[in-house]
Write a protein that holds these residues in place. Structure first.
Motif, PDB file in Angstrom:
ATOM      1  N   ILE A 166      -7.686  30.144  15.092  1.00 42.81           N
ATOM      2  CA  ILE A 166      -8.810  30.198  15.762  1.00 42.81           C
ATOM      3  C   ILE A 166      -9.745  31.224  15.557  1.00 42.81           C
ATOM      4  O   ILE A 166     -11.211  30.938  15.987  1.00 42.81           O
ATOM      5  CB  ILE A 166      -8.562  30.610  17.307  1.00 42.81           C
ATOM      6  N   VAL A 205     -14.775  29.145  12.596  1.00 49.63           N
ATOM      7  CA  VAL A 205     -14.149  28.411  13.963  1.00 49.63           C
ATOM      8  C   VAL A 205     -14.502  29.550  15.152  1.00 49.63           C
ATOM      9  O   VAL A 205     -14.695  28.876  16.163  1.00 49.63           O
ATOM     10  CB  VAL A 205     -12.557  28.715  13.515  1.00 49.63           C
ATOM     11  N   ILE A 237     -16.513  28.113  18.424  1.00 49.59           N
ATOM     12  CA  ILE A 237     -16.005  28.058  19.597  1.00 49.59           C
ATOM     13  C   ILE A 237     -17.053  28.912  20.649  1.00 49.59           C
ATOM     14  O   ILE A 237     -17.385  28.399  21.832  1.00 49.59           O
ATOM     15  CB  ILE A 237     -14.617  28.970  19.833  1.00 49.59           C
ATOM     16  N   THR A 262      -8.156  23.125  18.967  1.00 52.11           N
ATOM     17  CA  THR A 262      -8.173  23.761  17.520  1.00 52.11           C
ATOM     18  C   THR A 262      -6.731  24.097  16.828  1.00 52.11           C
ATOM     19  O   THR A 262      -6.545  23.451  16.099  1.00 52.11           O
ATOM     20  CB  THR A 262      -9.104  24.932  17.576  1.00 52.11           C
ATOM     21  N   SER A 279      -5.467  21.934  13.981  1.00 52.56           N
ATOM     22  CA  SER A 279      -5.624  22.525  12.731  1.00 52.56           C
ATOM     23  C   SER A 279      -4.394  23.434  12.546  1.00 52.56           C
ATOM     24  O   SER A 279      -4.117  24.171  11.296  1.00 52.56           O
ATOM     25  CB  SER A 279      -6.800  23.407  12.649  1.00 52.56           C
TER      26      SER A 279
END
Length: 260
Positions: free
Chosen positions: A75, A82, A86, A124, A128
């Protein structure tokens, strides 16, 4: 005339097949959309429940988000890309504690933003994040273990570099399906579901299930594995795997469709 009739009949069947295929694709697309909406609704409900534990700090809403420390990077992302995405989409800030523990802190200007941030984090991770666990059937037949060990010895002798792709015979197994479990509470829930599956396993494997291995392949050049020949025994095991998967799915522990 008979030949023409035959051609027309073939064309008609072909058109019927095309119509049925088109219908099937439409229904599959509707099923996928329904599953996606259900998953999003369940994730949002989980987020709403967790928000009851949120606290207010300097005008910001804060909450501890459970996440195994080895997956913090999922994350955060390379060069924090990433994490930045977010924040840009939900105004939710991710704070990784030092030293790392099995959680991160989330800060947002409102409960709505925090809910959206957590939902995006879950999405996520599902898309991922790596596979963390799998359900399998252990192979404990002594004859199979002995022959597999001999094969491993031959491979080590002929291809020394292949040693790192081999696992210990005591860990030989047939994988039923994989899971993505990113925090201790989710792992505990998976253990509880698994403990309730004994009756299902005993019922479906009451008769012997003998599998035949065939061929050798690998997972990204990291793990060497042998395939299993498709027959009625494998189909029985596949049916069991599907039923087990549904139990985990009913408990909200799966991220994707069943794949044996």
């Amino acid at each position: 005339f008979a030949k023409t009739d035959c051609i027309l009949l073939i064309k008609w069947h072909f058109m019927e097949e095309n119509i049925e295929t088109s219908k099937k694709r439409k229904f599959d697309a509707l099923d996928e959309q329904r599953d996606l909406l259900t998953s999003e609704a369940e994730s949002q409900a989980a987020c709403e429940d967790d928000l009851l534990e949120a606290s207010e700090v300097d005008g910001m809403i804060s909450i501890r988000h459970a996440l195994f420390k080895q997956h913090h990077n999922v994350i955060i992302g390379l060069n924090r890309r990433v994490e930045s995405e977010i924040y840009a989409r939900t105004k939710t800030e991710i704070i990784v504690p030092e030293p790392a523990v099995d959680s991160v802190e989330l800060l947002a200007p409102s409960r709505t933003a925090l809910r959206d941030g957590r939902a995006l984090i879950r999405k996520t991770l599902s898309e991922s994040g790596p596979v963390t666990h799998f359900l399998s059937v252990r192979i404990d037949d002594s004859a199979v273990l002995e022959r597999a060990s001999q094969l491993q010895s031959d491979l080590r002798r002929r291809f020394p570099a292949a040693t790192r792709t081999l696992i210990a015979p005591s860990k030989f197994h047939v994988t039923l399906f994989t899971l993505k479990l990113f925090d201790p509470a989710t792992v505990d829930r998976a253990r509880a579901v698994f403990a309730e599956c004994g009756d299902l396993v005993r019922e479906q494997l009451s008769a012997a299930c003998t599998l035949s291995v065939t061929g050798v392949s690998h997972f990204n050049h990291r793990v060497l594995y042998m395939g299993v020949r498709r027959d009625e025994h494998l189909e029985r095991l596949e049916a069991l795997a599907g039923d087990l998967f549904r139990r985990f799915d009913d408990a909200g522990l799966t991220w994707d469709r069943f794949k044996f």
